[in-house]
Structures are given as C-alpha cells and as structure tokens.
Design an enzyme around this catalytic site. Sequence first.
Site, PDB file in Angstrom:
ATOM      1  N   HIS A 161      31.536  67.894  57.351  1.00  0.00           N
ATOM      2  CA  HIS A 161      30.142  67.749  57.791  1.00  0.00           C
ATOM      3  C   HIS A 161      30.067  66.678  58.864  1.00  0.00           C
ATOM      4  O   HIS A 161      30.029  65.482  58.582  1.00  0.00           O
ATOM      5  CB  HIS A 161      29.242  67.400  56.608  1.00  0.00           C
ATOM      6  CG  HIS A 161      27.790  67.261  56.969  1.00  0.00           C
ATOM      7  ND1 HIS A 161      26.795  67.142  56.024  1.00  0.00           N
ATOM      8  CD2 HIS A 161      27.153  67.201  58.163  1.00  0.00           C
ATOM      9  CE1 HIS A 161      25.622  67.014  56.626  1.00  0.00           C
ATOM     10  NE2 HIS A 161      25.826  67.037  57.933  1.00  0.00           N
TER      11      HIS A 161
ATOM     12  N   HIS B  68      28.776  66.334  63.369  1.00  0.00           N
ATOM     13  CA  HIS B  68      28.000  66.979  64.434  1.00  0.00           C
ATOM     14  C   HIS B  68      28.602  66.691  65.799  1.00  0.00           C
ATOM     15  O   HIS B  68      29.303  65.681  65.994  1.00  0.00           O
ATOM     16  CB  HIS B  68      26.545  66.533  64.373  1.00  0.00           C
ATOM     17  CG  HIS B  68      25.898  66.808  63.046  1.00  0.00           C
ATOM     18  ND1 HIS B  68      25.777  68.081  62.546  1.00  0.00           N
ATOM     19  CD2 HIS B  68      25.378  65.981  62.104  1.00  0.00           C
ATOM     20  CE1 HIS B  68      25.191  68.027  61.355  1.00  0.00           C
ATOM     21  NE2 HIS B  68      24.945  66.772  61.068  1.00  0.00           N
TER      22      HIS B  68
ATOM     23  N   ARG C 262      23.617  68.996  66.235  1.00  0.00           N
ATOM     24  CA  ARG C 262      22.879  67.888  65.628  1.00  0.00           C
ATOM     25  C   ARG C 262      21.526  68.443  65.155  1.00  0.00           C
ATOM     26  O   ARG C 262      20.751  68.967  65.950  1.00  0.00           O
ATOM     27  CB  ARG C 262      22.705  66.748  66.614  1.00  0.00           C
ATOM     28  CG  ARG C 262      24.045  66.083  66.922  1.00  0.00           C
ATOM     29  CD  ARG C 262      23.928  64.654  67.387  1.00  0.00           C
ATOM     30  NE  ARG C 262      25.265  64.053  67.459  1.00  0.00           N
ATOM     31  CZ  ARG C 262      25.855  63.388  66.493  1.00  0.00           C
ATOM     32  NH1 ARG C 262      25.213  63.192  65.345  1.00  0.00           N
ATOM     33  NH2 ARG C 262      27.069  62.887  66.627  1.00  0.00           N
TER      34      ARG C 262
ATOM     35  N   HIS D   1      21.231  72.695  55.783  1.00  0.00           N
ATOM     36  CA  HIS D   1      20.836  71.440  56.434  1.00  0.00           C
ATOM     37  C   HIS D   1      19.601  71.729  57.266  1.00  0.00           C
ATOM     38  O   HIS D   1      19.640  72.545  58.172  1.00  0.00           O
ATOM     39  CB  HIS D   1      21.968  70.918  57.324  1.00  0.00           C
ATOM     40  CG  HIS D   1      21.847  69.458  57.676  1.00  0.00           C
ATOM     41  ND1 HIS D   1      20.679  68.899  58.160  1.00  0.00           N
ATOM     42  CD2 HIS D   1      22.755  68.446  57.620  1.00  0.00           C
ATOM     43  CE1 HIS D   1      20.885  67.603  58.382  1.00  0.00           C
ATOM     44  NE2 HIS D   1      22.128  67.301  58.057  1.00  0.00           N
TER      45      HIS D   1
ATOM     46  N   HIS E 249      24.546  66.606  51.923  1.00  0.00           N
ATOM     47  CA  HIS E 249      24.071  65.343  51.371  1.00  0.00           C
ATOM     48  C   HIS E 249      24.034  65.326  49.845  1.00  0.00           C
ATOM     49  O   HIS E 249      23.089  64.833  49.222  1.00  0.00           O
ATOM     50  CB  HIS E 249      22.695  64.996  51.955  1.00  0.00           C
ATOM     51  CG  HIS E 249      22.700  64.990  53.452  1.00  0.00           C
ATOM     52  ND1 HIS E 249      22.093  65.977  54.188  1.00  0.00           N
ATOM     53  CD2 HIS E 249      23.261  64.137  54.352  1.00  0.00           C
ATOM     54  CE1 HIS E 249      22.289  65.730  55.475  1.00  0.00           C
ATOM     55  NE2 HIS E 249      22.994  64.622  55.613  1.00  0.00           N
TER      56      HIS E 249
ATOM     57  N   GLU F 120      29.423  62.906  58.214  1.00  0.00           N
ATOM     58  CA  GLU F 120      28.408  62.939  59.274  1.00  0.00           C
ATOM     59  C   GLU F 120      28.634  61.789  60.278  1.00  0.00           C
ATOM     60  O   GLU F 120      27.716  61.350  60.956  1.00  0.00           O
ATOM     61  CB  GLU F 120      26.992  62.870  58.694  1.00  0.00           C
ATOM     62  CG  GLU F 120      25.973  63.627  59.497  1.00  0.00           C
ATOM     63  CD  GLU F 120      24.637  63.758  58.783  1.00  0.00           C
ATOM     64  OE1 GLU F 120      24.033  64.838  58.880  1.00  0.00           O
ATOM     65  OE2 GLU F 120      24.185  62.792  58.139  1.00  0.00           O
TER      66      GLU F 120
END
Length: 337
Positions: A6, A8, A65, A172, A216, A284
């Site tokens: 995970h 971006h 993103r 997400h 998350h 992330e």
Amino acid sequence: MIIDAHAHVNAPPELYAYQAALMSSRGAHGQGSAGVTDAALKEWGERTLATMDGVGTDLQLISPRPFHCGHSMRPAKTVHWWTSAVNDVIARQAALFPGRLAGVAGLPQAYGESAADWVGALEEAVTQLGMVGCVLNPDPSEGTGHVPPLGDPFWYPLYEKLVELDVPALIHSGSCLNDRETYSEHFVTEESIAILTLLNSEVFLRYPTLKIIVAHGGGSVPYQIGRWRAARAHPKLRLGHVLKDESFDESLRRLWFDTVLHNPGSLELLIKTVGADRCLFGTERPGSGTAPDPVTGHDFDDIRPVVEGFGFLSEAEKAAILAGNAQSLFKLTPTAG
C-alpha cells in the site's frame, strides 16, 4: 524480501497541472496530454526508491494518490481522462524500475455512472498496462451524495471482472468534500462501512474467489469487533443472515487487511483478530505517517520494525506478512517481488 502493498505514486507536478486544467475547463478543450516525460518519471521514481531503501523495502505497489482521484469531477469524461493519465504514469514509472515498483490501477469511478462503465478501464490496466490490482473507492461522490453500499448488485459487474482477471481490489476512498469530515476520517469510516456491508450481503456467496483488501487495518472494525460478534450471534439478528452459518470472525477472514496503522497496539490487535495470513505489509510511505515518533525515534509509518518485534508471531508468520501474502495475492513473480 519486503513488499509494501500500500503506497502511492510519486509523480512530477506536470501530472497535477493536467488535472487542474481538466477541472477548470471541464474538458472543453478536449483530453489533451499530461506531457510527463520519462526523465521526470525517473527522477521522481528515484525519490521513491530512496525512501524505500531508507527502511529496507524491496518492492512497492504504487497506486493513485486517493485525494487526487477526483471522482466527483464533472463532466464524467474528465474523470475517465484523468484516471487514464494517472494509470499511464504509474505503468510507465513501474516499467522504469522493474522489480522495485509495480502498478495498482485507479478506476474512473465518475459519480453517477454505473460500475459497468469502469470495467473496461480495469481490464485495460491489467491486460495492457501490466497492473497487478486496482484501488476501489466505495464513495465516488466524495461525501456529497448517495452511493450504493458495496454489498449492492450495483457493484457486481466490477466484482465479476475482478474475479475474471484474478486481481485484488484495495478498498480506499478518495477525497472528501463533506465539511463534517476530514479526508482521514472519511476513509476510516468508508473502510468500516465496506467491511460490514460486504459481510452482510451475498457478495462472497456469489463471488467466493473475490480478492478484497481493506486499507488501514479495516478502519474501526477490529476495534469495535465485539459489537459485530454479538450482532452475528444474536438469536434475533442472526435469523435470515446470509452468512448465518459463520461467526463474524470467520466471515472477516474472507477479506485481507494491510498494516497501515501507525500504532503498534492497533496493529497487534488487527493481526491477533484476523490472523497473520490475512495481513499484508503496507506503509503508505511517504505519506501522512512520515513523521518522527518522539517515543521510538522512528517515523510512524516505519512499520517493519514493529512487525519484526512482535514476539507473538513466528518467523514464518512475519515473513508472510512482510512479503509472502502479497506475493501470493497479487501473483508477483520472484523477480518482481
């Protein structure tokens, strides 16, 4: 091997200038081009690799993103053009760094369209651009309207294509335009809603091989799991439930979860709740968690030492979380993983 499932894309400003032009003109001047050069993608990709090397990450899966997805942009064609440009940038950047970066596609989830309008972009991303999965936004309205929950037949065309292509979707949300919520609050809420609506529907009976990862750490669900366990066990509430032969914990293991939780206690709770075999290492990084924790001296999103320090995990379980689970779920070859 460490696989960050995970993260971006780091892209040059020309990409986001292109989005601004689409938004300001509402597409009146046509699709145009973002004009992002390979040299710029290499420069920004090297920044990503430097960040990865700083924490010992071998491979990062990069996706759009979320706060730039723009799914509520109007007209809908601008969402499709923008998503196409972002996916192109991700695929090109990943190709510049084979074995270090892999692409996870965005979907052109223009608010007001059908999920059937997005399956073509998913197929193109996987079969032509070499993407290994996609990001799925449960709320393309970005907090401004009503979208059917993920258990609704509205989403079935997308699930069918995911199963056909045998690729996972990472839940997400995108941006949030509702003044009642911040961006971060919105995605935690949407991830919680996603789990509960999926597990209170027929989705996994219709699509038992569907691969869904919830970002998350599953939002609030692991923390509030006692309530959902009770609801599933309640003699009145359980009656007629489509998954009534399963406990809530058993149903929860139909999903996967990433480790993007910036608190060791929360991550420990997640792993002990869903099992090490359902958790994928994710950071992330670089992102909002790239800030020093005054207690540990590590950035909050430097999660690898946390996983490696858990005494309740075996070495095999740690290896599965840090690489093996992602390698299997995303079908990554050893040379790319």
